[in-house]
Write a protein that holds these residues in place. Structure first.
Motif, PDB file in Angstrom:
ATOM      1  N   ALA A  61       0.818  -1.204   0.000  1.00  0.00           N
ATOM      2  CA  ALA A  61       0.000   0.000   0.000  1.00  0.00           C
ATOM      3  C   ALA A  61       0.856   1.259   0.000  1.00  0.00           C
ATOM      4  CB  ALA A  61      -0.930  -0.007   1.212  1.00  0.00           C
ATOM      5  N   PHE A  62       1.980   1.247   0.713  1.00  0.00           N
ATOM      6  CA  PHE A  62       2.863   2.415   0.724  1.00  0.00           C
ATOM      7  C   PHE A  62       3.518   2.637  -0.643  1.00  0.00           C
ATOM      8  CE2 PHE A  62       3.130   1.964   5.474  1.00  0.00           C
ATOM      9  CZ  PHE A  62       2.616   3.213   5.760  1.00  0.00           C
ATOM     10  N   VAL A  63       3.790   1.545  -1.348  1.00  0.00           N
ATOM     11  CA  VAL A  63       4.447   1.657  -2.656  1.00  0.00           C
ATOM     12  C   VAL A  63       3.454   2.059  -3.739  1.00  0.00           C
ATOM     13  CG1 VAL A  63       5.694   0.390  -4.452  1.00  0.00           C
ATOM     14  CG2 VAL A  63       6.274   0.045  -2.041  1.00  0.00           C
ATOM     15  N   TYR A  64       2.288   1.406  -3.738  1.00  0.00           N
ATOM     16  CA  TYR A  64       1.337   1.607  -4.824  1.00  0.00           C
ATOM     17  C   TYR A  64       0.106   2.419  -4.417  1.00  0.00           C
ATOM     18  CZ  TYR A  64       4.157  -2.018  -7.016  1.00  0.00           C
ATOM     19  OH  TYR A  64       5.201  -2.735  -7.543  1.00  0.00           O
ATOM     20  N   GLY A  65      -0.017   2.701  -3.124  1.00  0.00           N
ATOM     21  CA  GLY A  65      -1.136   3.497  -2.649  1.00  0.00           C
ATOM     22  C   GLY A  65      -2.397   2.665  -2.423  1.00  0.00           C
ATOM     23  N   PRO A  66      -3.335   3.248  -1.712  1.00  0.00           N
ATOM     24  CA  PRO A  66      -3.226   4.546  -1.023  1.00  0.00           C
ATOM     25  C   PRO A  66      -2.434   4.437   0.292  1.00  0.00           C
ATOM     26  CG  PRO A  66      -5.383   3.608  -0.621  1.00  0.00           C
ATOM     27  CD  PRO A  66      -4.684   2.663  -1.552  1.00  0.00           C
ATOM     28  N   ILE A  67      -1.782   5.512   0.657  1.00  0.00           N
ATOM     29  CA  ILE A  67      -0.948   5.513   1.869  1.00  0.00           C
ATOM     30  C   ILE A  67      -1.805   5.309   3.119  1.00  0.00           C
ATOM     31  CG2 ILE A  67       0.566   6.950   3.296  1.00  0.00           C
ATOM     32  CD1 ILE A  67       1.666   8.197   0.774  1.00  0.00           C
ATOM     33  N   VAL A  68      -3.026   5.829   3.095  1.00  0.00           N
ATOM     34  CA  VAL A  68      -3.920   5.675   4.251  1.00  0.00           C
ATOM     35  C   VAL A  68      -4.146   4.198   4.555  1.00  0.00           C
ATOM     36  CG1 VAL A  68      -6.244   6.094   5.123  1.00  0.00           C
ATOM     37  CG2 VAL A  68      -5.053   7.885   3.854  1.00  0.00           C
ATOM     38  N   LEU A  69      -4.294   3.393   3.484  1.00  0.00           N
ATOM     39  CA  LEU A  69      -4.479   1.960   3.688  1.00  0.00           C
ATOM     40  C   LEU A  69      -3.230   1.325   4.297  1.00  0.00           C
ATOM     41  CD1 LEU A  69      -6.417  -0.391   3.294  1.00  0.00           C
ATOM     42  CD2 LEU A  69      -5.439  -0.742   1.015  1.00  0.00           C
ATOM     43  N   GLY A  70      -2.056   1.822   3.867  1.00  0.00           N
ATOM     44  CA  GLY A  70      -0.808   1.333   4.456  1.00  0.00           C
ATOM     45  C   GLY A  70      -0.727   1.644   5.934  1.00  0.00           C
ATOM     46  N   PHE A  72      -3.244   1.991   7.889  1.00  0.00           N
ATOM     47  CA  PHE A  72      -4.212   1.117   8.539  1.00  0.00           C
ATOM     48  C   PHE A  72      -3.597  -0.247   8.832  1.00  0.00           C
ATOM     49  CE2 PHE A  72      -7.472  -2.214   7.976  1.00  0.00           C
ATOM     50  CZ  PHE A  72      -8.263  -1.926   9.075  1.00  0.00           C
ATOM     51  N   PHE A  73      -2.867  -0.802   7.872  1.00  0.00           N
ATOM     52  CA  PHE A  73      -2.224  -2.104   8.076  1.00  0.00           C
ATOM     53  C   PHE A  73      -1.132  -2.021   9.142  1.00  0.00           C
ATOM     54  CE2 PHE A  73      -3.594  -3.094   3.544  1.00  0.00           C
ATOM     55  CZ  PHE A  73      -4.644  -3.905   3.956  1.00  0.00           C
ATOM     56  N   VAL A  74      -0.411  -0.912   9.162  1.00  0.00           N
ATOM     57  CA  VAL A  74       0.610  -0.717  10.200  1.00  0.00           C
ATOM     58  C   VAL A  74      -0.052  -0.677  11.577  1.00  0.00           C
ATOM     59  CG1 VAL A  74       2.271   0.928  11.162  1.00  0.00           C
ATOM     60  CG2 VAL A  74       2.286   0.434   8.719  1.00  0.00           C
ATOM     61  N   GLY A  75      -1.193   0.002  11.673  1.00  0.00           N
ATOM     62  CA  GLY A  75      -1.923   0.058  12.933  1.00  0.00           C
ATOM     63  C   GLY A  75      -2.368  -1.319  13.405  1.00  0.00           C
ATOM     64  N   LEU A  76      -2.810  -2.172  12.453  1.00  0.00           N
ATOM     65  CA  LEU A  76      -3.201  -3.530  12.813  1.00  0.00           C
ATOM     66  C   LEU A  76      -2.005  -4.334  13.312  1.00  0.00           C
ATOM     67  CD1 LEU A  76      -5.706  -4.503   9.962  1.00  0.00           C
ATOM     68  CD2 LEU A  76      -6.225  -3.873  12.322  1.00  0.00           C
ATOM     69  N   CYS A  77      -0.852  -4.134  12.677  1.00  0.00           N
ATOM     70  CA  CYS A  77       0.370  -4.826  13.126  1.00  0.00           C
ATOM     71  C   CYS A  77       0.733  -4.424  14.549  1.00  0.00           C
ATOM     72  CB  CYS A  77       1.527  -4.511  12.187  1.00  0.00           C
ATOM     73  SG  CYS A  77       1.411  -5.275  10.559  1.00  0.00           S
ATOM     74  N   LEU A  78       0.642  -3.137  14.845  1.00  0.00           N
ATOM     75  CA  LEU A  78       0.946  -2.660  16.195  1.00  0.00           C
ATOM     76  C   LEU A  78      -0.050  -3.211  17.203  1.00  0.00           C
ATOM     77  CD1 LEU A  78       1.827   1.080  15.441  1.00  0.00           C
ATOM     78  CD2 LEU A  78       3.413  -0.765  16.023  1.00  0.00           C
ATOM     79  N   LEU A  79      -1.310  -3.327  16.792  1.00  0.00           N
ATOM     80  CA  LEU A  79      -2.331  -3.872  17.692  1.00  0.00           C
ATOM     81  C   LEU A  79      -2.040  -5.337  18.010  1.00  0.00           C
ATOM     82  CD1 LEU A  79      -5.001  -3.258  19.150  1.00  0.00           C
ATOM     83  CD2 LEU A  79      -6.197  -4.045  17.096  1.00  0.00           C
ATOM     84  N   LEU A  80      -1.603  -6.091  17.011  1.00  0.00           N
ATOM     85  CA  LEU A  80      -1.253  -7.491  17.245  1.00  0.00           C
ATOM     86  C   LEU A  80      -0.033  -7.615  18.150  1.00  0.00           C
ATOM     87  CD1 LEU A  80      -1.745  -9.022  13.675  1.00  0.00           C
ATOM     88  CD2 LEU A  80      -3.065  -9.574  15.727  1.00  0.00           C
ATOM     89  N   ALA A  81       0.942  -6.727  17.953  1.00  0.00           N
ATOM     90  CA  ALA A  81       2.191  -6.812  18.713  1.00  0.00           C
ATOM     91  C   ALA A  81       2.028  -6.349  20.158  1.00  0.00           C
ATOM     92  CB  ALA A  81       3.282  -5.994  18.016  1.00  0.00           C
ATOM     93  N   PHE A  82       1.186  -5.344  20.375  1.00  0.00           N
ATOM     94  CA  PHE A  82       1.083  -4.735  21.712  1.00  0.00           C
ATOM     95  C   PHE A  82      -0.314  -4.855  22.307  1.00  0.00           C
ATOM     96  CE2 PHE A  82       4.424  -2.420  19.428  1.00  0.00           C
ATOM     97  CZ  PHE A  82       5.492  -2.651  20.279  1.00  0.00           C
ATOM     98  N   GLY A  83      -1.135  -5.769  21.757  1.00  0.00           N
ATOM     99  CA  GLY A  83      -2.493  -5.935  22.273  1.00  0.00           C
ATOM    100  C   GLY A  83      -2.527  -6.340  23.734  1.00  0.00           C
ATOM    101  N   HIS A  84      -1.550  -7.178  24.157  1.00  0.00           N
ATOM    102  CA  HIS A  84      -1.534  -7.622  25.558  1.00  0.00           C
ATOM    103  C   HIS A  84      -1.259  -6.462  26.505  1.00  0.00           C
ATOM    104  CE1 HIS A  84       2.666  -7.607  24.298  1.00  0.00           C
ATOM    105  NE2 HIS A  84       3.022  -7.635  25.565  1.00  0.00           N
ATOM    106  N   ARG A  85      -0.455  -5.493  26.051  1.00  0.00           N
ATOM    107  CA  ARG A  85      -0.192  -4.325  26.893  1.00  0.00           C
ATOM    108  C   ARG A  85      -1.450  -3.466  27.041  1.00  0.00           C
ATOM    109  NH1 ARG A  85       5.070  -3.639  28.140  1.00  0.00           N
ATOM    110  NH2 ARG A  85       6.609  -4.807  26.933  1.00  0.00           N
ATOM    111  N   ILE A  86      -2.227  -3.403  25.971  1.00  0.00           N
ATOM    112  CA  ILE A  86      -3.496  -2.675  26.044  1.00  0.00           C
ATOM    113  C   ILE A  86      -4.429  -3.351  27.037  1.00  0.00           C
ATOM    114  CG2 ILE A  86      -5.534  -1.965  24.741  1.00  0.00           C
ATOM    115  CD1 ILE A  86      -3.743  -1.765  22.270  1.00  0.00           C
ATOM    116  N   ASP A  87      -4.449  -4.692  27.014  1.00  0.00           N
ATOM    117  CA  ASP A  87      -5.282  -5.436  27.962  1.00  0.00           C
ATOM    118  C   ASP A  87      -4.868  -5.160  29.404  1.00  0.00           C
ATOM    119  OD1 ASP A  87      -6.777  -6.548  25.968  1.00  0.00           O
ATOM    120  OD2 ASP A  87      -5.691  -8.445  25.935  1.00  0.00           O
TER     121      ASP A  87
END
Length: 205
Positions: A61-70, A72-87
């Motif tokens: 998404a960052f290479v071909y667009g849209p950047i907003v979608l990229g 969004f995917f980065v946000g999902l990755c962070l949620l998976l990585a740090f979801g336990h800390r949020i809990d």
């Protein structure tokens, strides 16, 4: 007159502990519960696969667009990585209105059962109500239901000499033992199991 009747539950020759129900203590108990959960390893593998997949989508998404979608995917990755800390953060927030927050609970482990007492509560449980013990380097989880447990820190025991007595008591009173982490030797030596032998229903991690 006959001799006065003595209660079956006696608290002589006991192993004592003192637990302070701070936010850190409760979150630490939750963290250890998750460490021994059977679904933990499959979930870690699933999270790793999903993170790699979402990362690839984000790069695309960052290479071909849209950047907003990229983003969004980065946000999902962070949620998976740090979801336990949020809990854990949410758990701390929920404890602000907990009636037993910052209470100090005195616990007695006897031949008859588990006895906990504080200014606001008093609980007595016979050993027959406990189903499993999960052992860690810092302490153990005493289960009396699938998600109902007591977190007992080794450091909460009244004296260090009580550790051996508590280990022997748990070994003889509770059938199933899971050694998640070997117990650290008090003199700084090599780690050793918290119980001398495992029950037939025990398993290693």
């Amino acid at each position: 007159m006959g001799r006065p009747h003595r209660s079956v539950l006696t608290f002589d020759d006991m192993t004592k502990a003192s637990v302070h129900f701070t936010d850190d203590f409760v979150v630490d108990a939750l963290r250890h519960y998750r460490l021994q959960h059977r679904a933990r390893r499959p979930m870690i593998i699933l999270k790793a696969v999903l993170t790699l997949f979402l990362t690839a989508l984000g790069v695309f998404a960052f290479v071909y667009g849209p950047i907003v979608l990229g983003l969004f995917f980065v946000g999902l990755c962070l949620l998976l990585a740090f979801g336990h800390r949020i809990d854990f953060w949410l758990a701390r927030r929920s404890l602000r209105r907990w009636a037993f927050r910052d209470e100090t609970v005195a616990i007695d482990f006897t031949d008859e059962g588990f006895h906990a007492k504080s200014p606001k509560q008093e609980t007595t449980l016979r050993w027959s109500s406990f189903t499993k013990v999960a052992h860690f380097r810092e302490g153990c989880l005493l289960y009396h239901g699938p998600v109902s447990f007591h977190w007992v820190l080794v450091s909460s025991l009244a004296v260090s000499s009580d550790i051996a007595g508590l280990e022997e008591l748990l070994k003889t009173k509770i059938a199933e033992h899971t050694i998640v982490e070997p117990a650290a030797a008090p003199n700084g030596g090599p780690a050793t199991p918290l119980v001398a032998r495992e029950s037939p229903g025990s398993r290693h991690r």
